[in-house]
Design an enzyme around this catalytic site. Structure first.
Site, PDB file in Angstrom:
ATOM      1  N   ASP A 288      18.561  58.973  56.572  1.00  8.95           N
ATOM      2  CA  ASP A 288      19.674  59.532  57.342  1.00  8.95           C
ATOM      3  C   ASP A 288      19.352  60.977  57.680  1.00  8.95           C
ATOM      4  O   ASP A 288      18.977  61.756  56.804  1.00  8.95           O
ATOM      5  CB  ASP A 288      20.973  59.490  56.519  1.00  8.95           C
ATOM      6  CG  ASP A 288      21.539  58.086  56.440  1.00  8.95           C
ATOM      7  OD1 ASP A 288      21.036  57.211  57.169  1.00  8.95           O
ATOM      8  OD2 ASP A 288      22.460  57.862  55.640  1.00  8.95           O
TER       9      ASP A 288
ATOM     10  N   ASP B 287      27.488  46.401  61.262  1.00  6.89           N
ATOM     11  CA  ASP B 287      28.156  46.689  59.989  1.00  6.89           C
ATOM     12  C   ASP B 287      29.294  45.686  59.868  1.00  6.89           C
ATOM     13  O   ASP B 287      30.161  45.644  60.743  1.00  6.89           O
ATOM     14  CB  ASP B 287      28.750  48.106  59.982  1.00  6.89           C
ATOM     15  CG  ASP B 287      27.665  49.176  60.120  1.00  6.89           C
ATOM     16  OD1 ASP B 287      26.553  48.971  59.601  1.00  6.89           O
ATOM     17  OD2 ASP B 287      27.937  50.226  60.752  1.00  6.89           O
TER      18      ASP B 287
END
Lengths: 251, 198
Positions: A11, A130
């Protein structure tokens, strides 16, 4: 035989890796290029860089970072985060990314998948999903899991496949961060329902979890972040272990 | 070493440029026939669709130029397929350097996904490109079409069937996989290409 892939995910915020890491021998712990290079040398098969910066300046920083990654790293890498239109894809591929991962933008405007596939080829288009399982079944979420939708996981994955996605990156929100294993039942059903590779994400805690994602979950690749970043699982050890379990990995 | 990369309407040329730079070579990306002919090495890389890329090469006379090159030439991925006689992709007449026809993968079961995407092994390597290779090595592939085994096969890979993952004939070398994305193994192959004694 095609190998099962191990994919560390980084990330990125404002050009730096976000999650802390106690990864060994890094001069600059937050440098995404150096971290990616270290993973590559350890035997990672691909890397995913996810831009979680919101600002416009951050976008530019990320593009510059993609350029530096491409100049340094000699394995394929995917970039995602904040990709809303074709021009974003063009910018990141031009900077040297091999694939782009699209998520909310595709769910909001599925034609984006067709556009990417026809302009750049399906192989560059990773559709990230997701999803969360409730009594009502598996449903997709927007904006990093913050906004629920009515869209069913399997239904959306099939549509993405038909529109020209090259891979599905499925993150189970029920499993993400809890380190109790991947969502193997849902993964196996996804593998049966689509004709493109499925990357398992969310839940890696032990080496056995990877084995289960590949065998029970029929995944083509497994993605993880913290178990690698914190040195809980080393990629060479993981690959040796998977080999002993009869799973074909690149060594 | 003067390395030229054929500039045409294919994607992913910058990966090859980066790989060359990592080996200490500053390549020239060009579609100028004179510069291509004058280079010590020519790389014909790419990702793309056969009929579009072939049409582009013909329009600019690059098909003739590539065929006539005398120095070591390395085709990569679609570059290798375009160096064959014909491709099923868009029913395309190609350069005809290698006497072989490019076919589309036919999945034998649900697990055989097309394109093949990921790391697979190369075996039975026979070419200076693979100098120093003593065991099957993993390299990175992304492709939907393949070249069957033939007299020019320089490496073999298995996906739904055994096929040519590299070709070699005279000064022409080609890999179906992406050496520029194949880690250390790929770097060795590219270095071997630069080290060839023509």
């Amino acid at each position: 035989m095609l190998a099962k892939r191990i994919v560390p995910c980084l990330d990125i915020k404002d050009g730096q890796t976000v999650k802390g890491t106690n990864f060994v021998n890094l001069r600059q712990a937050g440098d995404p290029v150096e971290l990616g290079q270290a993973y590559s040398l350890q035997g990672a098969d691909e890397l995913v860089y996810l831009d979680i910066t919101a600002s416009h300046e951050g976008r530019k920083t990320f593009t510059d970072l993609v350029r530096r990654i491409a100049a340094t790293i000699n394995i394929p890498f995917t970039v995602g985060g904040g990709i809303n239109e074709l021009s974003d894809v063009d910018r990141l591929l031009n900077a040297g990314a091999d694939k782009v991962s699209i998520n909310s933008a595709a769910l909001r405007r599925p034609e984006l998948i067709d556009e990417i596939a026809s302009h750049f080829g399906s192989q560059v288009c990773v559709v990230a999903i997701d999803a969360k399982e409730t009594e009502a079944g598996w449903h997709c979420y927007l904006n990093g899991g913050r906004i629920p939708t009515e869209r069913g996981l399997f239904d959306w994955a099939r549509e993405a496949n038909n529109r020209g996605a090259g891979e599905i990156l499925f993150t189970s929100m029920n499993h993400d961060g809890v380190k109790t294993g991947f969502a193997n039942e849902a993964l196996a059903r996804l593998a049966d329902e689509v004709s493109i590779p499925v990357i398992a994400s969310g839940g890696a805690g032990t080496m056995e979890h990877f084995r289960d994602a590949f065998i029970q979950g029929k995944a083509d690749a497994a993605l993880a972040a913290s178990v690698f970043h914190f040195g809980e699982i080393g990629i060479p050890e993981l690959k040796s272990y998977l080999c002993t379990q009869g799973i074909n990995v690149r060594k | 070493m003067n390395v030229a990369i054929v500039k045409y309407n294919a994607g992913n040329i910058c990966s090859v440029v980066n790989a060359m730079k990592r080996l200490g070579v500053e390549p020239l990306v060009t579609d100028d026939p004179e510069k291509l002919m004058a280079a010590d090495r020519v790389i014909f890389p790419g990702q793309g669709e056969a009929s579009c890329t072939m049409a582009y090469l013909r329009e600019r006379g690059l098909d003739e130029v590539i065929r006539s090159l005398k120095q070591p030439v390395l085709g990569i991925c679609i570059g290798m397929q375009l160096m064959c006689s014909h491709s099923e992709e868009g029913d395309t007449e190609c350069l005809g350097i290698f006497d072989a026809n490019v076919k589309r993968f036919q999945p034998l079961c649900h697990e055989d996904k097309v394109p093949q995407m990921g790391w697979n092994t190369i075996v039975d390597t026979r070419s200076q490109l693979f100098k120093g290779f003593h065991q099957p090595e993993f390299v990175y592939f992304v492709h939907s079409y393949y070249v069957p085994l033939n007299e020019h096969t320089a490496a073999c890979t298995e996906y739904t069937r055994p096929y040519s993952s590299a070709l070699h004939k005279d000064n022409f070398y080609a890999t179906q996989f992406h050496p520029e994305k194949s880690g250390k193994v790929g770097e060795r192959i590219l270095q071997n290409f630069l080290d060839l004694t023509p």
